[in-house]
Design an enzyme around this catalytic site. Structure first.
Site, PDB file in Angstrom:
ATOM      1  N   LYS A  61       0.843  -1.201   0.000  1.00 59.84           N
ATOM      2  CA  LYS A  61       0.000   0.000   0.000  1.00 59.84           C
ATOM      3  C   LYS A  61       0.877   1.249   0.000  1.00 59.84           C
ATOM      4  O   LYS A  61       0.630   2.204  -0.748  1.00 59.84           O
ATOM      5  CB  LYS A  61      -0.937  -0.001   1.218  1.00 59.84           C
ATOM      6  CG  LYS A  61      -2.081  -1.002   1.080  1.00 59.84           C
ATOM      7  CD  LYS A  61      -2.868  -1.195   2.373  1.00 59.84           C
ATOM      8  CE  LYS A  61      -3.905  -2.306   2.181  1.00 59.84           C
ATOM      9  NZ  LYS A  61      -4.624  -2.679   3.411  1.00 59.84           N
ATOM     10  N   GLN A  79      -4.760  -1.679   9.654  1.00 55.45           N
ATOM     11  CA  GLN A  79      -4.764  -3.001   9.021  1.00 55.45           C
ATOM     12  C   GLN A  79      -5.349  -4.044   9.970  1.00 55.45           C
ATOM     13  O   GLN A  79      -4.985  -4.123  11.138  1.00 55.45           O
ATOM     14  CB  GLN A  79      -3.312  -3.355   8.629  1.00 55.45           C
ATOM     15  CG  GLN A  79      -3.167  -4.634   7.836  1.00 55.45           C
ATOM     16  CD  GLN A  79      -3.757  -4.568   6.437  1.00 55.45           C
ATOM     17  OE1 GLN A  79      -3.858  -3.493   5.838  1.00 55.45           O
ATOM     18  NE2 GLN A  79      -4.162  -5.698   5.908  1.00 55.45           N
ATOM     19  N   ASP A 114     -11.147   2.932   4.059  1.00 54.88           N
ATOM     20  CA  ASP A 114     -11.545   1.521   4.050  1.00 54.88           C
ATOM     21  C   ASP A 114     -13.070   1.371   3.924  1.00 54.88           C
ATOM     22  O   ASP A 114     -13.557   0.294   3.587  1.00 54.88           O
ATOM     23  CB  ASP A 114     -11.160   0.884   5.394  1.00 54.88           C
ATOM     24  CG  ASP A 114      -9.966  -0.050   5.305  1.00 54.88           C
ATOM     25  OD1 ASP A 114      -9.672  -0.521   4.193  1.00 54.88           O
ATOM     26  OD2 ASP A 114      -9.351  -0.297   6.348  1.00 54.88           O
TER      27      ASP A 114
HETATM   28  N1  GUN Z   1      -7.141  -6.792   6.164  1.00 53.13           N
HETATM   29  C1  GUN Z   1      -7.460  -7.485   5.044  1.00 53.13           C
HETATM   30  N2  GUN Z   1      -8.080  -6.690   4.148  1.00 53.13           N
HETATM   31  C2  GUN Z   1      -8.149  -5.465   4.715  1.00 53.13           C
HETATM   32  C3  GUN Z   1      -8.670  -4.225   4.266  1.00 53.13           C
HETATM   33  O1  GUN Z   1      -9.214  -4.077   3.166  1.00 53.13           O
HETATM   34  N3  GUN Z   1      -8.539  -3.193   5.139  1.00 53.13           N
HETATM   35  C4  GUN Z   1      -7.965  -3.338   6.372  1.00 53.13           C
HETATM   36  N4  GUN Z   1      -7.899  -2.267   7.157  1.00 53.13           N
HETATM   37  N5  GUN Z   1      -7.475  -4.477   6.804  1.00 53.13           N
HETATM   38  C5  GUN Z   1      -7.567  -5.543   5.975  1.00 53.13           C
END
Ligand code: GUN
Length: 293
Positions: free
Chosen positions: A53, A97, A120
């Site tokens: 990311k 995350q 998100d």
């Molecule tokens: N863990 C797995 N996929 C995601 C996501 O799209 N966002 C977040 N914050 N954590 C994740």
């Protein structure tokens, strides 16, 4: 004839290129879109996602901050980081995350994020806005990526029977909301672990979306010939001969299903890359909502 592959890498590339152009326009008006990612602990899969990311942000010309907390971090420490990012004008989007270590309460953390920075789309305000069709929130990145993929491959959705297998807050439920929106106009069925006669439902699907988190769960007998099959699963399956000791498998039994389907996403290289592309897009949108004097 085997199914046409829906190339998530190529679509993600196109989206990221479009985002980079729009980032330059934001910079020209004095706003540098900024994303903060918070990682608690050292879960190997999360570490890879977070690194990717950050790199994707930088490649698009965005400001990127990664905050790493030890896996012993308390809920109060994590909330303090969220508060600090909420108040930081250089940060337009943030995410924490998941999964979090067990001493942390994910629901409370999500509710603490300023909904205007919740790229998100996990905050109940954004979940609600998505459901009622208000456009000034954020949709979760993975289902938003699936919509982009369907659009860019001209897969018709209006009036289409779409069956989603999986009812998570991150994929299944927001996927259904997005598919129901005016302009997308699908007829949506959500199936889950208590659904009776699952194959009867899935075999009706013009578009079948698998988001269960169980490797190779969707088999060829569950798919209507010519259907579009979208595989959201990314499962690590032990494989002693593989370099890392595992291989990635989707929720769809790819080879036999691709002999029946009309279009299909591979794993890896299908939905996965779109999640990051849509995260960048949402961060750009968050930055573009900022007023400058
Ligand atoms: N863990 C797995 N996929 C995601 C996501 O799209 N966002 C977040 N914050 N954590 C994740």
């Amino acid at each position: 004839m085997p199914a046409e592959l829906l190339d998530g890498i190529a679509v993600a590339r196109a989206i990221r290129d479009e985002v980079a152009v729009a980032v330059a326009a934001q910079k020209a008006r004095g706003v540098v879109p900024g994303l903060a990612v918070v990682l608690v602990g050292e879960d190997p899969a999360s570490t890879v996602y977070v690194r990717n990311k950050g790199r994707a942000c930088e490649e698009a010309g965005m400001h990127s901050v990664t905050i790493r907390l030890p896996d012993t971090a308390s809920q109060a420490e994590l909330l303090a980081v969220v508060d600090q990012l909420n108040a930081d004008p250089a940060i337009h989007g943030m995410l924490v995350q998941m999964p979090l270590p067990k001493q942390c309460n994910a629901d409370e953390v999500i509710r603490r994020i300023d909904p205007a920075k919740d790229v998100d789309g996990f905050h109940p305000i954004n979940a609600g806005k998505l459901l009622i069709g208000e456009k000034d929130g954020f949709a979760p990145c993975t289902p938003a990526g699936v919509i982009e993929l369907l659009k860019r491959y001209d897969v018709p959705t209006s009036g289409a029977d779409v069956v989603i297998v999986g009812r998570s807050n991150i994929v299944g439920k927001p996927m259904a909301s997005l598919l129901m929106q005016p302009g997308v106009d699908a007829t949506v069925t959500i199936c889950h672990s208590r659904t009776r006669e699952l194959p009867t439902h899935t075999r009706r699907a013009d578009i079948l979306i698998a988001a269960i988190g169980r490797p190779k769960f969707v088999t060829a007998d569950m798919v209507k010939p010519g259907a579009t099959v979208i595989d959201v699963g990314i499962n690590r399956v032990d494989e002693p001969r593989a370099k890392n000791g595992y291989v990635l498998a989707g929720d769809v039994d790819f080879a036999p299903v691709s002999a029946v389907a009309g279009k299909i996403t591979p794993v890896p290289g299908g939905v996965g890359p779109l999640t990051i592309a849509m995260l960048l897009k949402s961060t750009l949108v968050a930055a573009s909502r900022v007023r400058v004097a």
